[in-house]
Write a protein that holds these residues in place. Structure first.
Motif, PDB file in Angstrom:
ATOM      1  N   UNK A  54      73.403  80.804  38.384  1.00 23.29           N
ATOM      2  CA  UNK A  54      73.694  79.622  38.776  1.00 23.29           C
ATOM      3  C   UNK A  54      72.496  78.640  39.215  1.00 23.29           C
ATOM      4  N   UNK A  55      71.429  79.212  39.676  1.00 16.93           N
ATOM      5  CA  UNK A  55      70.521  78.301  39.869  1.00 16.93           C
ATOM      6  C   UNK A  55      69.540  78.018  38.435  1.00 16.93           C
ATOM      7  N   UNK A  56      70.001  78.917  37.466  1.00 12.28           N
ATOM      8  CA  UNK A  56      69.057  78.316  36.225  1.00 12.28           C
ATOM      9  C   UNK A  56      70.065  77.726  35.213  1.00 12.28           C
ATOM     10  N   UNK A  57      71.393  77.220  35.697  1.00 13.21           N
ATOM     11  CA  UNK A  57      72.283  76.579  34.671  1.00 13.21           C
ATOM     12  C   UNK A  57      71.589  75.268  34.215  1.00 13.21           C
ATOM     13  N   UNK A  58      72.116  74.835  33.026  1.00 14.67           N
ATOM     14  CA  UNK A  58      71.502  73.601  32.486  1.00 14.67           C
ATOM     15  C   UNK A  58      72.461  72.516  32.870  1.00 14.67           C
ATOM     16  N   UNK A  59      72.245  71.907  34.110  1.00 12.91           N
ATOM     17  CA  UNK A  59      73.067  70.951  34.681  1.00 12.91           C
ATOM     18  C   UNK A  59      72.256  69.951  35.250  1.00 12.91           C
ATOM     19  N   UNK A  60      72.746  68.649  35.501  1.00 14.73           N
ATOM     20  CA  UNK A  60      72.065  67.539  36.093  1.00 14.73           C
ATOM     21  C   UNK A  60      71.713  67.662  37.536  1.00 14.73           C
ATOM     22  N   UNK A  61      72.678  68.149  38.079  1.00 17.39           N
ATOM     23  CA  UNK A  61      72.471  68.216  39.631  1.00 17.39           C
ATOM     24  C   UNK A  61      72.470  69.680  40.181  1.00 17.39           C
ATOM     25  N   UNK A  62      71.466  70.328  41.022  1.00 10.80           N
ATOM     26  CA  UNK A  62      71.645  71.585  41.336  1.00 10.80           C
ATOM     27  C   UNK A  62      71.840  71.424  42.963  1.00 10.80           C
ATOM     28  N   UNK A  63      72.690  71.733  43.702  1.00 12.42           N
ATOM     29  CA  UNK A  63      72.830  71.688  45.234  1.00 12.42           C
ATOM     30  C   UNK A  63      72.721  72.949  45.979  1.00 12.42           C
ATOM     31  N   UNK A  64      71.617  73.434  46.187  1.00 17.59           N
ATOM     32  CA  UNK A  64      71.388  74.435  47.116  1.00 17.59           C
ATOM     33  C   UNK A  64      72.107  74.512  48.264  1.00 17.59           C
ATOM     34  N   UNK A  65      73.159  74.964  48.716  1.00 16.27           N
ATOM     35  CA  UNK A  65      73.817  74.401  50.140  1.00 16.27           C
ATOM     36  C   UNK A  65      74.252  75.789  50.852  1.00 16.27           C
ATOM     37  N   UNK A  66      73.303  76.752  50.602  1.00 10.97           N
ATOM     38  CA  UNK A  66      73.699  78.134  51.389  1.00 10.97           C
ATOM     39  C   UNK A  66      72.712  78.584  52.518  1.00 10.97           C
ATOM     40  N   UNK A  67      71.663  78.811  52.009  1.00 10.43           N
ATOM     41  CA  UNK A  67      70.575  79.348  53.233  1.00 10.43           C
ATOM     42  C   UNK A  67      69.174  78.994  52.555  1.00 10.43           C
ATOM     43  N   UNK A  68      68.208  79.712  53.423  1.00  9.57           N
ATOM     44  CA  UNK A  68      66.872  79.266  52.908  1.00  9.57           C
ATOM     45  C   UNK A  68      66.072  80.190  51.726  1.00  9.57           C
ATOM     46  N   UNK A  69      65.002  79.740  51.389  1.00  7.90           N
ATOM     47  CA  UNK A  69      64.443  80.480  50.374  1.00  7.90           C
ATOM     48  C   UNK A  69      65.121  80.932  49.159  1.00  7.90           C
ATOM     49  N   UNK A  70      66.052  80.238  48.450  1.00 11.92           N
ATOM     50  CA  UNK A  70      66.734  80.486  47.088  1.00 11.92           C
ATOM     51  C   UNK A  70      65.924  80.211  46.027  1.00 11.92           C
ATOM     52  N   UNK A  71      65.222  79.079  45.999  1.00 12.83           N
ATOM     53  CA  UNK A  71      64.463  78.479  44.711  1.00 12.83           C
ATOM     54  C   UNK A  71      62.928  79.060  45.358  1.00 12.83           C
ATOM     55  N   UNK A  72      62.540  80.074  44.334  1.00 10.87           N
ATOM     56  CA  UNK A  72      61.168  80.565  44.862  1.00 10.87           C
ATOM     57  C   UNK A  72      60.426  80.540  43.622  1.00 10.87           C
ATOM     58  N   UNK A  73      59.020  81.176  43.691  1.00  5.19           N
ATOM     59  CA  UNK A  73      58.065  81.067  42.657  1.00  5.19           C
ATOM     60  C   UNK A  73      58.649  82.200  41.419  1.00  5.19           C
ATOM     61  N   UNK A  74      59.508  82.985  41.720  1.00  6.63           N
ATOM     62  CA  UNK A  74      60.073  83.840  40.793  1.00  6.63           C
ATOM     63  C   UNK A  74      61.235  83.105  39.878  1.00  6.63           C
ATOM     64  N   UNK A  75      61.891  82.107  40.475  1.00 10.23           N
ATOM     65  CA  UNK A  75      62.720  81.618  39.459  1.00 10.23           C
ATOM     66  C   UNK A  75      62.771  79.834  39.440  1.00 10.23           C
ATOM     67  N   UNK A  76      61.910  79.597  40.121  1.00 12.45           N
ATOM     68  CA  UNK A  76      61.860  77.748  40.036  1.00 12.45           C
ATOM     69  C   UNK A  76      61.595  77.359  38.404  1.00 12.45           C
ATOM     70  N   UNK A  77      60.776  78.201  37.635  1.00 16.16           N
ATOM     71  CA  UNK A  77      60.524  77.730  35.961  1.00 16.16           C
ATOM     72  C   UNK A  77      62.021  77.768  35.335  1.00 16.16           C
ATOM     73  N   UNK A  78      62.959  78.433  35.934  1.00 13.98           N
ATOM     74  CA  UNK A  78      64.081  78.565  35.418  1.00 13.98           C
ATOM     75  C   UNK A  78      65.066  77.434  35.612  1.00 13.98           C
ATOM     76  N   UNK A  79      64.805  76.724  36.733  1.00 13.11           N
ATOM     77  CA  UNK A  79      65.736  75.343  36.988  1.00 13.11           C
ATOM     78  C   UNK A  79      65.750  74.141  36.194  1.00 13.11           C
ATOM     79  N   UNK A  80      66.800  74.000  35.590  1.00  9.70           N
ATOM     80  CA  UNK A  80      66.668  72.978  34.537  1.00  9.70           C
ATOM     81  C   UNK A  80      67.435  71.770  34.921  1.00  9.70           C
TER      82      UNK A  80
END
Ligand code: NAD
Length: 440
Positions: free
Chosen positions: A306-332
């Motif tokens: 979900x975090x890596x989907x090709x969307x216009x808006x990504x809304x992390x509304x769950x908890x802390x530390x979801x977008x990290x150095x491991x996956x930030x490059x995949x955020x589109x």
């Protein structure tokens, strides 16, 4: 003084009761990362070293033992906290959480966070936070009520509509706020509804409070779309977390014409390129003990996907530390709007900024809740209650104004919006402090 007091006078027992803990230093600790951002903003502002010291410090710490008679007749004693970080802009404001890992370090950091959040959005409050170290899931309603009442009674001189105003936080709710209100009112011999926010409507709560945080997420995102020249009806959105914040934000995005292609909860992610019917998803979750597991209107994906989907808006509304150095490059996504507190680690933040992604920081994006708490306090003090339409209109106006100020501050200093928000907040509190002067 009896001989049993001697060890206390020597400091032995005092040390056992309270010892200043070493600050947590792990890099993914959201509070540690908040203070790192505070430092960057303080440097941009060229903050006087004395003021820097003052604004980093906690104003007051209250630690109290909370004895509770359990249902089985045994007595247990819980540790309760209330920390006031700063009261320069007004009475202090902040939630109370019940959790087994509540400790003084966490409560202190969350209290400071509230100071900056209130300043960013422009409500006349300082910052506070409270908590009780307990496992509320193992306690009966009667035990929870007795614990809440004794905690309130112990802190009766701390709380007050013009002093310090609690609210719900993790594992506390409207009912617990109602017990707090009642206990406080019994002690002061009058009904004092403005002593707490997030309480039931029938005893002075506000219309629109439950939806306020999700609504602020939507309003700030719309303001960001406007700056980027995007139209809501052309935008796709993925929302992580389908609780109070995520489900309301998803519904409101959908009402504005956005296509919600993915939602998720702790059971996983749910994807539909044609768009998810959010009302159907909410009804499903409601009927299945707040779980989307088995939701038929979408295909199952993981939260990582979900975090890596090709969307216009990504809304992390769950908890802390979801977008990290491991996956930030995949955020589109073009816009990341932090409905949750601390969903992006500092390392990930740097990566998102380098990729040119607009991040609407938590202290702005999820400040809708504290804004409507302010409205609730105003309504209680006026004894006059607003319609939901009026609450929403004023909330939208304050969130939009706060967004514009933060965006402009970020542009002015050539920094990300997160640092822009801290610059604004720290400057506001520092300026107020200078006007009041230091009573030294
Ligand atoms: P909530 O408990 O109502 O909902 C949390 C949601 O996140 C649930 O759907 C849960 O299943 C999901 N979730 C948990 N772990 C997950 C994971 N690993 N991956 C995906 N989903 C997961 O909580 P809430 O009130 O909606 O709060 C969410 C966040 O927003 C928290 O960070 C909270 O501190 C912050 N926040 C809430 C408010 C408010 O008014 N409720 C205000 C400000 C900030």
């Amino acid at each position: 003084m009896g001989s049993t007091d001697i060890p206390f006078r020597r400091g032995v027992r005092a040390k056992a009761v309270y010892q200043e803990p070493a600050p947590r230093l792990d890099k993914d600790n959201p509070f540690q990362s908040m203070m790192e951002r505070f430092d960057v903003a303080a440097e941009i502002l060229n903050l006087d070293p004395g003021l820097y010291e003052y604004l980093r410090s906690t104003s007051r710490i209250h630690i109290t033992s909370v004895p509770v008679m359990m249902d089985d007749g045994s007595l247990r004693v819980f540790q309760g906290y209330r920390v006031i970080h700063n009261e320069v802009l007004g009475p202090s404001k902040g939630g109370i959480r019940f959790a087994p890992d509540v400790d003084i370090d966490e409560v202190k950091a969350l209290a400071a966070w509230m100071t900056w959040k209130c300043a960013v959005v422009g409500v006349p409050f300082g910052g506070a936070k409270g908590g009780i170290n307990c496992n509320p899931h193992e306690m009966s309603p009667g035990e929870l009520e007795r614990m809440t009442r004794r905690y309130t009674a112990n802190l009766i001189d701390v709380f007050g509509p013009e002093k310090d105003i609690p609210a719900p936080d993790m594992n506390t709710n409207e009912q617990i706020m109602a017990w707090l209100l009642d206990t406080y009112s019994m002690h002061v011999r009058r009904t004092e509804t403005a002593v707490v926010t997030g309480k039931p409507f029938l005893i002075g709560g506000s219309r629109g409070r439950r939806e306020a945080t999700g609504r602020g997420v939507m309003t700030t995102t719309l303001a960001a779309m406007q700056r980027l020249g995007l139209r809501p009806e052309d935008c796709t959105v993925a929302v992580q977390g389908f609780g109070n914040v995520g489900s309301v934000a998803a519904q409101l995005f959908s009402n504005k014409g956005c296509k919600i292609v993915a939602i998720s909860d702790v059971s996983g992610g749910y994807y539909n390129a044609e768009g998810i019917d959010i009302a159907a998803a909410s009804a499903f979750s409601e009927e299945h003990e707040h779980s989307l597991e088995g939701f038929p209107g979408a295909e199952k994906i993981t939260n990582e996907e979900l975090l890596a989907l090709d969307v216009d808006v990504l809304a992390p509304c769950a908890k802390e530390n979801q977008i990290t150095s491991e996956n930030a490059n995949d955020v589109k996504a073009k816009i990341v709007v932090e409905g949750a507190n601390g969903p992006t680690t500092p390392d990930a933040d740097t990566i998102l900024n380098e990729k040119g992604i607009l991040v609407i920081p938590d202290i702005l994006a999820n400040a809708g809740g504290v804004t409507v708490s302010y409205f609730e306090w105003v309504q209680d003090r006026q004894g006059y209650f607003w319609t939901e339409e009026r609450v929403n209109r004023r909330l939208d106006r304050m969130m939009k104004r706060a967004f514009d100020k933060v965006y402009d501050a970020a542009e002015e200093h050539g920094v990300a919006m997160r640092i822009g928000a801290y610059v604004l907040a720290i400057k506001k509190v520092a300026d107020a402090l200078k006007l009041r002067g230091i009573y030294a």
